[in-house]
Design an enzyme around this catalytic site. Structure first.
Site, short mmCIF file in Angstrom:
data_model
loop_
_atom_site.label_atom_id
_atom_site.label_comp_id
_atom_site.label_asym_id
_atom_site.label_seq_id
_atom_site.Cartn_x
_atom_site.Cartn_y
_atom_site.Cartn_z
N ASN A 1 -8.43 1.68 10.51
CA ASN A 1 -7.63 1.33 11.67
C ASN A 1 -8.15 2.05 12.92
OD1 ASN A 1 -4.06 1.60 12.54
ND2 ASN A 1 -5.72 0.56 13.56
N THR A 2 -8.07 3.39 12.92
CA THR A 2 -8.41 4.15 14.11
C THR A 2 -9.85 3.93 14.54
OG1 THR A 2 -6.83 5.84 13.39
CG2 THR A 2 -8.35 6.45 15.13
N LYS B 1 0.86 -1.18 0.00
CA LYS B 1 0.00 0.00 0.00
C LYS B 1 0.90 1.23 0.00
CE LYS B 1 -3.02 2.86 2.74
NZ LYS B 1 -3.43 3.20 4.12
N GLY C 1 -7.61 9.26 10.54
CA GLY C 1 -7.85 9.27 11.97
C GLY C 1 -8.89 10.25 12.46
N ALA D 1 -9.36 5.75 5.12
CA ALA D 1 -9.18 6.89 6.03
C ALA D 1 -10.47 7.66 6.21
CB ALA D 1 -8.09 7.84 5.56
N GLY D 2 -10.75 7.99 7.47
CA GLY D 2 -11.86 8.87 7.82
C GLY D 2 -13.10 8.20 8.36
#
Length: 265
Positions: free
Chosen positions: A216-217, A107, A168, A194-195
């Site tokens: 992830n977050t 990635k 994040g 993301a987001g």
């Protein structure tokens, strides 16, 4: 998801098929045990690891995350998180390939600045071209610009990964029209990256037609990460089923669920 869909509605990346359309990261957990439990609960088959921040063998004697996330069970997706120029990102991918015995799936992300963590698109294009020519299969993090997505696909990236919101942030899908446009024009898988903040965000991404979501977050920073991982798994499946089912047309005014024609009075 029905048994029939589980066997026919598969995600294909670099010639390999996957049942799960949820990809997850490994950062921000309190320890490796929580990491392993959350990822297991997510049902994810592809796990991304920041090569510059996580030991996958480059630091002998220290805990190796591959001990709890064995490559025999998961497809390991090394990423270039923390890279702010094309040269560092290219070097990081080559290091990952060496550590993972010739593994070519990576990635790519090249960041523009530390405050926003938005991608440096110019550097991303440069790195992508070098890495594709070097034999890598590139899944690429980018902004939600359909034109840049088209250029990255033309270079040879095998998966386009537009952000939904800043990394994040948990803000959810901020520009659904651009995401939909990227999906409609791409000939390769499109994964929101993301987001995402909660399960409804993941479902919306799938309802837009995305092939999957990487997060992830949203899981690791939840009060109960293992439970959130399970919720995300269900949201991805529900959003995918809703997309395939085809939603009803949106209408401005009411429409009775039960028709009045033919009623007996």
């Amino acid at each position: 998801m029905t048994i029939e869909m589980q066997t026919t509605d598969l995600l294909t990346i670099a010639g390999k098929t996957y049942h799960s359309r949820l990809l997850v990261g490994t950062g921000k957990y309190k320890d490796m045990d929580e990491t392993a439990r959350a990822i297991a609960a997510s049902g994810a088959e592809i796990v991304t690891i920041a090569v510059r921040r996580t030991n996958i063998g480059q630091t002998p004697g220290e805990p190796n995350i591959l001990d709890v996330l064995p490559p025999e069970r998961y497809t390991i997706l090394p990423n270039t998180a923390g890279c702010y120029d094309a040269e560092t990102a290219i070097r990081t991918c080559r290091l990952a390939r060496e550590l993972l015995d010739g593994h070519n799936l990576v990635k790519l992300e090249v960041l523009g600045d530390e405050k926003t963590l938005f991608p440096d698109v110019i550097a991303t294009l440069k790195a992508a071209e070098v890495l594709v020519n070097d034999g890598f299969n590139i899944m690429v993090y980018t902004n939600d610009d359909p034109i840049i997505a088209r250029e990255l696909e033309a270079i040879g990236c095998i998966v386009i990964m537009p952000l939904a919101a800043p990394i994040g942030s948990g803000l959810g899908i901020r520009n659904p029209l651009n995401i939909r446009t990227i999906v409609e024009n791409a000939k390769v898988p499109v994964l929101v990256d993301a987001g995402v903040g909660t399960a409804s965000d993941a479902a919306i991404a799938m309802e837009l037609g995305c092939d999957g979501v990487l997060m992830n977050t949203a899981i690791a920073a939840a009060k109960h990460p293992v439970l959130m991982a399970s919720a995300m798994r269900k949201a991805i499946e529900a959003g995918r089923e809703a997309y395939l089912a085809g939603r009803m047309p949106a209408k401005r005014f009411a429409s009775a669920s039960s028709p009045v024609d033919g009623l007996f009075f």
